[in-house]
Design an enzyme around this catalytic site. Structure first.
Site, PDB file in Angstrom:
ATOM      1  N   GLY A  32      22.443   7.722  11.935  1.00 59.64           N
ATOM      2  CA  GLY A  32      23.711   7.399  12.204  1.00 59.64           C
ATOM      3  C   GLY A  32      24.963   8.199  12.685  1.00 59.64           C
ATOM      4  O   GLY A  32      24.540   9.383  12.544  1.00 59.64           O
ATOM      5  N   GLY A  74      15.143  11.129   3.099  1.00 61.25           N
ATOM      6  CA  GLY A  74      14.400  10.823   2.043  1.00 61.25           C
ATOM      7  C   GLY A  74      14.228   9.106   1.825  1.00 61.25           C
ATOM      8  O   GLY A  74      15.238   8.451   2.420  1.00 61.25           O
ATOM      9  N   GLU A  75      12.954   8.786   1.700  1.00 62.71           N
ATOM     10  CA  GLU A  75      12.870   7.273   1.464  1.00 62.71           C
ATOM     11  C   GLU A  75      12.208   7.034   0.115  1.00 62.71           C
ATOM     12  O   GLU A  75      11.487   7.869  -0.425  1.00 62.71           O
ATOM     13  CB  GLU A  75      12.261   6.777   2.407  1.00 62.71           C
ATOM     14  CG  GLU A  75      12.745   6.622   3.798  1.00 62.71           C
ATOM     15  CD  GLU A  75      11.949   5.954   4.719  1.00 62.71           C
ATOM     16  OE1 GLU A  75      12.388   4.953   5.359  1.00 62.71           O
ATOM     17  OE2 GLU A  75      11.031   6.827   5.442  1.00 62.71           O
ATOM     18  N   ASP A 118       6.444  14.173   5.910  1.00 63.29           N
ATOM     19  CA  ASP A 118       5.843  14.445   4.681  1.00 63.29           C
ATOM     20  C   ASP A 118       5.919  12.959   3.842  1.00 63.29           C
ATOM     21  O   ASP A 118       7.064  12.680   3.358  1.00 63.29           O
ATOM     22  CB  ASP A 118       6.777  15.243   4.149  1.00 63.29           C
ATOM     23  CG  ASP A 118       6.700  15.646   2.744  1.00 63.29           C
ATOM     24  OD1 ASP A 118       5.428  15.305   2.174  1.00 63.29           O
ATOM     25  OD2 ASP A 118       7.290  16.281   2.318  1.00 63.29           O
ATOM     26  N   HIS A 119       4.732  12.423   3.736  1.00 61.34           N
ATOM     27  CA  HIS A 119       4.659  11.386   3.089  1.00 61.34           C
ATOM     28  C   HIS A 119       3.624  11.335   1.695  1.00 61.34           C
ATOM     29  O   HIS A 119       2.507  11.949   1.995  1.00 61.34           O
ATOM     30  CB  HIS A 119       3.902  10.004   3.693  1.00 61.34           C
ATOM     31  CG  HIS A 119       4.932   9.207   4.727  1.00 61.34           C
ATOM     32  ND1 HIS A 119       4.785   7.766   4.465  1.00 61.34           N
ATOM     33  CD2 HIS A 119       5.933   9.515   5.551  1.00 61.34           C
ATOM     34  CE1 HIS A 119       6.038   7.421   5.350  1.00 61.34           C
ATOM     35  NE2 HIS A 119       6.392   8.193   5.876  1.00 61.34           N
ATOM     36  N   ASN A 144       8.475   7.481  -0.868  1.00 63.59           N
ATOM     37  CA  ASN A 144       7.970   8.929  -1.092  1.00 63.59           C
ATOM     38  C   ASN A 144       8.360   9.510  -2.220  1.00 63.59           C
ATOM     39  O   ASN A 144       7.790  10.136  -3.096  1.00 63.59           O
ATOM     40  CB  ASN A 144       7.999  10.002   0.170  1.00 63.59           C
ATOM     41  CG  ASN A 144       7.296   8.955   1.508  1.00 63.59           C
ATOM     42  OD1 ASN A 144       6.247   8.730   1.317  1.00 63.59           O
ATOM     43  ND2 ASN A 144       8.011   8.946   2.350  1.00 63.59           N
TER      44      ASN A 144
END
Length: 330
Positions: free
Chosen positions: A176, A104-105, A37-38, A108
């Site tokens: 992680g 998320g990032e 999802d971008h 976006n």
């Protein structure tokens, strides 16, 4: 079983072409399709950022395999909206849809203008979102309203009125060990991106530990992997494709706080072919790619979604469908 799916890169291909490629991949032996999802591409060179739910709904009409997005139900989306989108896609495609959830990032999520927190808060928001989505799925299947009052989200009394017969699997995206263990306790499965094998082994071990803590058998829980690679008929072309289309694969630093494709383009100028070593296989030899994929299968991943960096998708799909996929063994 192990299944090998197609990673539809909506950052690189316009939605209609991405759907056509997903159908082409299934016709050549790929088992399903995933997409991220971008809201923006990684770099301007990639040039696209189609809406993932539309693209998957269209792909579903042209394929028969599994379908899954990886989305962040935490900033651009309230978890209830993601739950509704997922339930609808699952109702339209019984037994085929799974929901991938990540933290998320900024690339976006910053577009809505909210505060972009540090990683621990992003992860906590993700797990609270998973709690809400699971609560909505369970309550809606039972025919009752649910509500939520948490640290980051509120949900007034409601339910999802369109539901499949069974709730979609929720796979938590993690890189992680701490998050992997937590995912094992709370989610239905795990999805991650390929990294060195020792790191992947640790991730799977922690996920299994978390699953057992929740009284579940990790062997029965899906473990999915997105594997980036670069194949072309010549090594030189494969290197050029990686540098041009997927330089993020060679960026050896955290990327979650970078907000603009143009910033990524500037950083990409520093990426060299050797930066991909150990992170993404670049090779013109299909058997070398087969061996690389097989190592992740042997490690315990049961769903692997392949992304070839270049725009030579059809040539790559035909080659891997003929020379790689049939030779993989569980």
């Amino acid at each position: 079983m192990v299944t090998i799916g197609y990673a539809a890169m909506l950052e690189q291909f316009a939605p209609r072409e991405a759907v056509e490629l997903a159908a082409f991949a299934e016709a050549h032996g790929f088992s399903g399709v995933m997409a991220a999802d971008h809201f923006q591409p990684w770099t301007p060179q990639q040039g696209q950022a189609g809406f993932v739910w539309n693209a998957l709904a269209a792909a579903a009409e042209h394929t028969t395999g599994d379908l899954g997005p990886v989305t962040a139900p935490t900033f651009r989306w309230h978890p209830a909206v993601v739950a509704q989108a997922s339930a609808t896609l699952a109702a339209m495609n019984p037994g085929r849809h799974w929901l991938g959830v990540g933290s998320g990032e900024a690339l976006n999520e910053h577009v809505v203008g909210g505060y972009w927190p540090e990683a621990p808060e992003r992860i906590n928001r993700m797990f609270e979102a998973v709690e809400i989505i699971r609560k909505l799925f369970a309550g809606s299947l039972a025919g009752r309203d649910v509500k939520h009052m948490g640290t980051y989200f509120k949900l007034e009394s409601t339910r999802l009125w369109t539901m499949p017969d069974a709730a979609p699997e929720i796979l938590v995206a993690t890189a992680g060990p701490v998050t992997a263990r937590r995912a094992g306790r709370t989610a239905d499965g795990l999805i991650t991106q390929a990294a060195p094998l020792d790191r992947m082994a640790s991730l799977l071990t922690r996920f299994a530990d978390g699953a057992r803590e929740s009284g579940r058998d990790p062997g029965r829980m899906p473990k999915a992997l997105q594997l980036h690679l670069s194949w072309a008929p010549t090594h030189e072309a494969a290197v050029a494709n990686a540098l041009t289309e997927w330089p993020v694969g060679g960026m050896r630093f955290p990327r979650s706080d970078i907000r603009s494709p143009h910033d990524f383009a500037q950083l990409a100028r520093m990426v060299r072919p050797e930066d991909f070593d150990g992170r993404m296989l670049i090779s013109a030899d299909p058997d070398e790619h087969r061996a690389s994929i097989q190592r992740y299968v042997d490690l315990g991943f049961d769903r692997i979604y392949l992304h070839n960096a270049g725009r030579n998708q059809r040539e790559w799909i035909e080659t891997f469908g003929r020379e790689v996929l049939p030779k993989l063994v569980r």
